[in-house]
Design an enzyme around this catalytic site. Sequence first.
Site, PDB file in Angstrom:
ATOM      1  N   GLY A   1       0.758  -1.245   0.000  1.00 14.64           N
ATOM      2  CA  GLY A   1       0.000   0.000   0.000  1.00 14.64           C
ATOM      3  C   GLY A   1       0.788   1.294   0.000  1.00 14.64           C
ATOM      4  O   GLY A   1       0.303   2.315  -0.454  1.00 14.64           O
TER       5      GLY A   1
ATOM      6  N   ASP B   1      -5.669  -0.392  -2.049  1.00 16.46           N
ATOM      7  CA  ASP B   1      -6.474  -1.224  -2.943  1.00 16.46           C
ATOM      8  C   ASP B   1      -7.847  -1.581  -2.400  1.00 16.46           C
ATOM      9  O   ASP B   1      -8.103  -1.506  -1.203  1.00 16.46           O
ATOM     10  CB  ASP B   1      -5.748  -2.540  -3.230  1.00 16.46           C
ATOM     11  CG  ASP B   1      -5.827  -3.511  -2.048  1.00 16.46           C
ATOM     12  OD1 ASP B   1      -5.530  -3.083  -0.917  1.00 16.46           O
ATOM     13  OD2 ASP B   1      -6.196  -4.672  -2.253  1.00 16.46           O
TER      14      ASP B   1
ATOM     15  N   LYS C   1      -6.783   6.784  10.620  1.00 12.10           N
ATOM     16  CA  LYS C   1      -8.181   6.757  11.073  1.00 12.10           C
ATOM     17  C   LYS C   1      -8.153   6.812  12.594  1.00 12.10           C
ATOM     18  O   LYS C   1      -8.198   5.776  13.271  1.00 12.10           O
ATOM     19  CB  LYS C   1      -8.864   5.473  10.609  1.00 12.10           C
ATOM     20  CG  LYS C   1      -9.040   5.358   9.120  1.00 12.10           C
ATOM     21  CD  LYS C   1      -9.825   4.089   8.787  1.00 12.10           C
ATOM     22  CE  LYS C   1      -9.778   3.789   7.314  1.00 12.10           C
ATOM     23  NZ  LYS C   1     -10.336   2.463   6.993  1.00 12.10           N
TER      24      LYS C   1
ATOM     25  N   GLU D   1       4.129   3.984   6.137  1.00 14.79           N
ATOM     26  CA  GLU D   1       2.874   3.222   6.041  1.00 14.79           C
ATOM     27  C   GLU D   1       1.859   3.984   5.207  1.00 14.79           C
ATOM     28  O   GLU D   1       1.871   5.216   5.170  1.00 14.79           O
ATOM     29  CB  GLU D   1       2.292   3.019   7.453  1.00 14.79           C
ATOM     30  CG  GLU D   1       2.507   1.644   8.034  1.00 14.79           C
ATOM     31  CD  GLU D   1       1.667   0.541   7.386  1.00 14.79           C
ATOM     32  OE1 GLU D   1       1.152   0.711   6.264  1.00 14.79           O
ATOM     33  OE2 GLU D   1       1.537  -0.516   8.028  1.00 14.79           O
ATOM     34  N   ASP D   2       0.946   3.255   4.580  1.00  9.55           N
ATOM     35  CA  ASP D   2      -0.133   3.905   3.839  1.00  9.55           C
ATOM     36  C   ASP D   2      -1.207   4.430   4.786  1.00  9.55           C
ATOM     37  O   ASP D   2      -1.641   5.571   4.683  1.00  9.55           O
ATOM     38  CB  ASP D   2      -0.741   2.944   2.805  1.00  9.55           C
ATOM     39  CG  ASP D   2      -1.131   1.586   3.388  1.00  9.55           C
ATOM     40  OD1 ASP D   2      -0.860   1.326   4.590  1.00  9.55           O
ATOM     41  OD2 ASP D   2      -1.706   0.767   2.649  1.00  9.55           O
TER      42      ASP D   2
ATOM     43  N   ASP E   1      -5.131   2.081  10.816  1.00  9.02           N
ATOM     44  CA  ASP E   1      -6.564   1.916  11.103  1.00  9.02           C
ATOM     45  C   ASP E   1      -6.706   1.559  12.587  1.00  9.02           C
ATOM     46  O   ASP E   1      -6.687   2.438  13.445  1.00  9.02           O
ATOM     47  CB  ASP E   1      -7.104   0.839  10.151  1.00  9.02           C
ATOM     48  CG  ASP E   1      -8.602   0.636  10.242  1.00  9.02           C
ATOM     49  OD1 ASP E   1      -9.246   1.276  11.069  1.00  9.02           O
ATOM     50  OD2 ASP E   1      -9.149  -0.177   9.467  1.00  9.02           O
TER      51      ASP E   1
ATOM     52  N   PHE F   1     -13.689   3.542   4.334  1.00 11.29           N
ATOM     53  CA  PHE F   1     -12.799   2.692   3.551  1.00 11.29           C
ATOM     54  C   PHE F   1     -12.307   3.503   2.348  1.00 11.29           C
ATOM     55  O   PHE F   1     -13.103   4.038   1.581  1.00 11.29           O
ATOM     56  CB  PHE F   1     -13.511   1.424   3.081  1.00 11.29           C
ATOM     57  CG  PHE F   1     -12.601   0.500   2.329  1.00 11.29           C
ATOM     58  CD1 PHE F   1     -11.621  -0.226   2.990  1.00 11.29           C
ATOM     59  CD2 PHE F   1     -12.705   0.374   0.946  1.00 11.29           C
ATOM     60  CE1 PHE F   1     -10.754  -1.058   2.294  1.00 11.29           C
ATOM     61  CE2 PHE F   1     -11.846  -0.464   0.240  1.00 11.29           C
ATOM     62  CZ  PHE F   1     -10.872  -1.181   0.919  1.00 11.29           C
ATOM     63  N   VAL F   2     -10.999   3.614   2.221  1.00 13.42           N
ATOM     64  CA  VAL F   2     -10.439   4.430   1.144  1.00 13.42           C
ATOM     65  C   VAL F   2      -9.562   3.604   0.196  1.00 13.42           C
ATOM     66  O   VAL F   2      -8.978   2.597   0.599  1.00 13.42           O
ATOM     67  CB  VAL F   2      -9.617   5.626   1.702  1.00 13.42           C
ATOM     68  CG1 VAL F   2     -10.525   6.631   2.386  1.00 13.42           C
ATOM     69  CG2 VAL F   2      -8.530   5.154   2.666  1.00 13.42           C
TER      70      VAL F   2
ATOM     71  N   ARG G   1      -5.031   0.512  -6.936  1.00 14.62           N
ATOM     72  CA  ARG G   1      -3.765   1.043  -6.384  1.00 14.62           C
ATOM     73  C   ARG G   1      -3.170   2.113  -7.298  1.00 14.62           C
ATOM     74  O   ARG G   1      -2.417   2.964  -6.860  1.00 14.62           O
ATOM     75  CB  ARG G   1      -2.732  -0.077  -6.216  1.00 14.62           C
ATOM     76  CG  ARG G   1      -3.084  -1.103  -5.161  1.00 14.62           C
ATOM     77  CD  ARG G   1      -1.856  -1.951  -4.838  1.00 14.62           C
ATOM     78  NE  ARG G   1      -2.195  -3.159  -4.116  1.00 14.62           N
ATOM     79  CZ  ARG G   1      -2.345  -3.239  -2.796  1.00 14.62           C
ATOM     80  NH1 ARG G   1      -2.221  -2.161  -2.051  1.00 14.62           N
ATOM     81  NH2 ARG G   1      -2.637  -4.379  -2.220  1.00 14.62           N
TER      82      ARG G   1
HETATM   83  P1  5GP Z   1      -4.607  -1.791  11.087  1.00 12.11           P
HETATM   84  O1  5GP Z   1      -3.776  -2.951  11.532  1.00 12.11           O
HETATM   85  O2  5GP Z   1      -4.074  -0.460  11.530  1.00 12.11           O
HETATM   86  O3  5GP Z   1      -6.057  -1.977  11.462  1.00 12.11           O
HETATM   87  O4  5GP Z   1      -4.656  -1.852   9.508  1.00 12.11           O
HETATM   88  C1  5GP Z   1      -3.635  -1.363   8.724  1.00 12.11           C
HETATM   89  C2  5GP Z   1      -3.680  -1.936   7.332  1.00 12.11           C
HETATM   90  O5  5GP Z   1      -5.024  -2.212   6.909  1.00 12.11           O
HETATM   91  C3  5GP Z   1      -3.155  -0.928   6.325  1.00 12.11           C
HETATM   92  O6  5GP Z   1      -1.768  -1.047   6.153  1.00 12.11           O
HETATM   93  C4  5GP Z   1      -3.939  -1.282   5.081  1.00 12.11           C
HETATM   94  O7  5GP Z   1      -3.299  -2.310   4.382  1.00 12.11           O
HETATM   95  C5  5GP Z   1      -5.258  -1.797   5.607  1.00 12.11           C
HETATM   96  N1  5GP Z   1      -6.311  -0.761   5.625  1.00 12.11           N
HETATM   97  C6  5GP Z   1      -6.833  -0.145   6.705  1.00 12.11           C
HETATM   98  N2  5GP Z   1      -7.782   0.734   6.351  1.00 12.11           N
HETATM   99  C7  5GP Z   1      -7.855   0.679   5.002  1.00 12.11           C
HETATM  100  C8  5GP Z   1      -8.648   1.380   4.037  1.00 12.11           C
HETATM  101  O8  5GP Z   1      -9.503   2.249   4.320  1.00 12.11           O
HETATM  102  N3  5GP Z   1      -8.429   1.063   2.727  1.00 12.11           N
HETATM  103  C9  5GP Z   1      -7.525   0.130   2.333  1.00 12.11           C
HETATM  104  N4  5GP Z   1      -7.404  -0.091   1.034  1.00 12.11           N
HETATM  105  N5  5GP Z   1      -6.747  -0.541   3.222  1.00 12.11           N
HETATM  106  C10 5GP Z   1      -6.920  -0.268   4.533  1.00 12.11           C
END
Ligand code: 5GP
Length: 175
Positions: A45, A159, A131, A99-100, A103, A152-153, A165
């Site tokens: 990402g 992706d 987020k 990081e992208d 969440d 969700f983005v 992407r």
């Molecule tokens: P976390 O472990 O912080 O919940 O999730 C992080 C990972 O979830 C990110 O690196 C990404 O790959 C994915 N992710 C979380 N939110 C989104 C979103 O809104 N869109 C997309 N495409 N991926 C997300």
Amino acid sequence: MKVKDKEFSIFIDRAKILERVAALAKEINQDYEGKTPLFVAVLNGSFMFASDLMKGIEISAEISFIKLNSYNRTHSTGKVKELIGLDENIFGRHLIIIEDIVDTGLTIKHMLEELRELGPKSVEIATLLHKKEATKEPLSLRYVGFEIPKKFVIGYGLDYDGHARNLNDIYSLAN
Ligand code: 5GP
């Protein structure tokens, strides 16, 4: 815009993204002057963010790429996979994780635990999106592009089921 079975609408356009990414690079240049940080970009990402961020880095620096994935379609699984691909010796290095999106924060938390065991001198996080309301883990995010709501983005590296992407702008799921 339709991607697979879902409708998305524009959320952050390319110009705004680039302006913010350039500002983050400038901050990093100032904070790490005289050091040689090792950027660690988390694939897949972050590839566009990493690329644009690095174009603005003017201090001496290195970049390496790692991979892990915890996301399954539009819902976080809560499962965190192992970190692969780090072949640099990070002992004594100043790390900046790229990081992208953060969440729940689980992914980054587990990654930080693994990386800290390898003895880096410092570890900071640069994430394009955060987020904030969804983040359950106490995390210190040093460089954040945009704080966003729990939507969700996709696009700019992010992706939906492997698609989107390549989009230059960031889109969010239309309600
Ligand atoms: P976390 O472990 O912080 O919940 O999730 C992080 C990972 O979830 C990110 O690196 C990404 O790959 C994915 N992710 C979380 N939110 C989104 C979103 O809104 N869109 C997309 N495409 N991926 C997300």
